[in-house]
Scaffold this active site. Structure first.
Site, PDB file in Angstrom:
ATOM      1  N   ASP A  76       9.390   3.081  -0.572  1.00  0.00           N
ATOM      2  CA  ASP A  76       8.346   3.711   0.229  1.00  0.00           C
ATOM      3  C   ASP A  76       8.624   3.357   1.682  1.00  0.00           C
ATOM      4  OD1 ASP A  76       6.159   4.533   1.608  1.00  0.00           O
ATOM      5  OD2 ASP A  76       4.680   3.645   0.261  1.00  0.00           O
ATOM      6  N   LYS A  83       4.627   9.734   8.422  1.00  0.00           N
ATOM      7  CA  LYS A  83       4.415   9.289   9.799  1.00  0.00           C
ATOM      8  C   LYS A  83       5.399   9.918  10.803  1.00  0.00           C
ATOM      9  CE  LYS A  83       2.041   5.238   8.094  1.00  0.00           C
ATOM     10  NZ  LYS A  83       0.633   5.117   8.384  1.00  0.00           N
ATOM     11  N   TYR A 139       0.860  -1.190   0.000  1.00  0.00           N
ATOM     12  CA  TYR A 139       0.000   0.000   0.000  1.00  0.00           C
ATOM     13  C   TYR A 139       0.893   1.235   0.000  1.00  0.00           C
ATOM     14  CZ  TYR A 139      -3.504   3.435   1.469  1.00  0.00           C
ATOM     15  OH  TYR A 139      -4.339   4.533   1.537  1.00  0.00           O
TER      16      TYR A 139
HETATM   17  N1  PMP Z   1       2.962   4.337   2.126  1.00  0.00           N
HETATM   18  C1  PMP Z   1       2.898   3.457   3.131  1.00  0.00           C
HETATM   19  C2  PMP Z   1       3.919   2.372   3.199  1.00  0.00           C
HETATM   20  C3  PMP Z   1       1.894   3.545   4.077  1.00  0.00           C
HETATM   21  O1  PMP Z   1       1.838   2.638   5.055  1.00  0.00           O
HETATM   22  C4  PMP Z   1       0.948   4.578   3.985  1.00  0.00           C
HETATM   23  C5  PMP Z   1      -0.187   4.735   4.987  1.00  0.00           C
HETATM   24  N2  PMP Z   1      -0.251   3.868   6.003  1.00  0.00           N
HETATM   25  C6  PMP Z   1       1.054   5.476   2.930  1.00  0.00           C
HETATM   26  C7  PMP Z   1       2.075   5.350   2.025  1.00  0.00           C
HETATM   27  C8  PMP Z   1       0.071   6.595   2.775  1.00  0.00           C
HETATM   28  O2  PMP Z   1       0.262   7.535   3.775  1.00  0.00           O
HETATM   29  P1  PMP Z   1      -0.922   8.539   4.188  1.00  0.00           P
HETATM   30  O3  PMP Z   1      -1.957   7.724   4.874  1.00  0.00           O
HETATM   31  O4  PMP Z   1      -0.240   9.537   5.084  1.00  0.00           O
HETATM   32  O5  PMP Z   1      -1.418   9.166   2.936  1.00  0.00           O
END
Ligand code: PMP
Length: 429
Positions: free
Chosen positions: A238, A266, A143
């Site tokens: 990511d 985060k 994700y």
């Molecule tokens: N990349 C990863 C690996 C994530 O875990 C997340 C959200 N948990 C995101 C991108 C998207 O981040 P956001 O919810 O701040 O848009």
């Protein structure tokens, strides 16, 4: 007579779809209403009725110092008093960017955004703009946020959807989905697929954490680095979850890999909305106002988030921080692992540092295919069992538990006892 939480949820459902502003907060399918938080401190969160929970979700990762850490609260309040947003450049953006770059040297420049979704969306646009190619490779069950290109065979709350409705067929056609941890299939793609010269980038969660925690098998990330270099595609890590979570230098530090672009989120906002994309200057300088790849944001580099993020990094940089966090996690995970082995429970605990998932129904998860064996009904019972005992975990099995430095030994031991008693009392294992 409704409890206060029930009444709030009922009213929320009338004005907010499903009563939640992110579907992963819903406890639909678990037979429960979502937790309605009122306040939190350290490793505890209180609901609107004053009921207390030990929190292993920790806002899905940002709160590595725990809730309402006094130092983070202090700097955030001080910044709010000076100005919550200016819409012009500030010194604190430079300071946080420089700090991150010093800790993750694959990045020479950083652009701050407000969410992980924006970070990965921008990373793809940079890759497409820089290479003039359109296709993106991602991995099944990973994700990267909710923008169109990556909401295909995604993980987290989107896990049971092949692609979100509303994503156009053209976008789907530009996203190639490969199996994580399948060295042979991925290498074969790079060696023999006719579309390989149209690939702008490969994006990967170096440790998958949105299909539960799944570590890369030996050589997988290295192979991605070699193959992307060979075919002229960018490698995007990511690290929205893994950055500053699995160690001070992220997964790229642990596996000693230099990605072309890195996405962070985060932890770098210390609980406020901040995320970033960074990488070599040659890629980053394609962004406006230098280059012609456009990207912008009203609240990007928000000073309150920058101050909270910088303060958070100052704490986690202290010698011994990650060792203490690891010891805390082992205090919880160790006894659970022992119980799994002793009872021959059909499940497993997969972990890296303070990030882990307890899976029900499978003894090893390597990629998204393995998740089809998971026992969702048993997980729902497990969630409710813990919830009734004042323990809040992410309300889905394909998510990660997050520990913070604020988790107390007493709470960790209590949680381990509760988890173990659930496993030990399962009628048929
Ligand atoms: N990349 C990863 C690996 C994530 O875990 C997340 C959200 N948990 C995101 C991108 C998207 O981040 P956001 O919810 O701040 O848009």
């Amino acid at each position: 007579m409704l409890t206060k939480s029930e009444a709030i949820y009922e009213r929320s459902c009338r004005v907010i779809p499903g009563g939640v502003n992110s579907p992963v907060r819903s406890c639909k399918g678990l037979g429960l209403n979502p937790l309605i938080a009122e306040s939190a401190m350290g490793d505890l969160i209180w609901d609107a009725d004053g009921k207390e929970y030990i929190d292993y979700c920790c806002s899905w990762g940002p709160l590595i110092l725990g809730h309402s850490h006094p130092a983070v609260v202090r700097v955030a309040q001080a910044q709010v008093a000076k100005g919550a947003t200016f819409g012009v450049a500030t010194e604190i953006e430079e300071r946080l960017a420089s700090k991150i770059i010093s800790l993750m040297p694959s990045m020479e420049k950083i652009r701050f955004v407000s969410s992980g979704t924006e970070a990965t969306m921008t990373a793809l646009r940079i890759a497409r703009g820089a290479t003039g190619r359109n296709k993106i490779v991602k991995f099944s069950g990973h994700y990267h946020g909710h923008h169109d290109s990556l909401l295909i065979k995604a993980g987290s709350g989107a896990f049971y959807l092949a692609a979100s409705k509303g994503v156009s067929a053209n976008v789907i056609a530009d996203t190639i989905v490969l199996p994580f941890n399948d060295l042979e299939a991925v290498r074969m793609f790079f060696r023999s697929n006719s579309e390989v010269d149209q690939v702008a980038a490969v994006i990967v969660e170096p440790v998958a954490a949105n299909m539960g925690v799944v570590l890369p098998i030996d050589g997988f990330l290295q192979m991605l680095r070699e193959e992307t270099k060979r075919v002229g595609a960018l490698l995007i890590f990511d690290e929205v979850i893994t950055g500053f979570r699995v160690g001070l230098h992220g997964a790229q530090g642990l596996w000693n890999i230099d990605p072309d672009l890195t996405c962070l989120g985060k932890i770098i906002g210390g609980g406020f909305p901040a995320a970033a994309v960074g990488g070599k200057a040659v890629w980053m300088d394609v962004l406006a106002p230098i280059g012609e790849v456009y990207q912008a944001g009203t609240l990007s580099g928000n000073p309150v988030a920058m101050a909270a993020g910088l303060e958070t990094l100052r704490w986690i940089e202290q010698p011994g921080f990650y060792e203490r966090l690891e010891a805390k996690t082992i205090r919880l995970a160790g006894p659970i692992l022992e119980t799994i082995q002793r009872t021959k429970f059909r499940g497993c605990l997969q972990r890296i540092g303070s990030l882990f998932t307890l899976f029900f129904g499978s003894s090893k998860i390597l990629n998204a295919n393995d998740l089809s064996n998971l026992d969702r009904e048993l997980f729902a019972r497990f969630f409710r069992f813990l919830f009734e005992r004042g323990i809040y975990i992410p309300p889905a099995q394909q998510e990660a538990w997050f520990l913070s430095i604020a988790h107390t030994d007493e709470h960790l031991d209590y949680t381990a006892r509760c988890v173990n008693s659930f496993i030990e009392n399962l009628p048929s294992r």
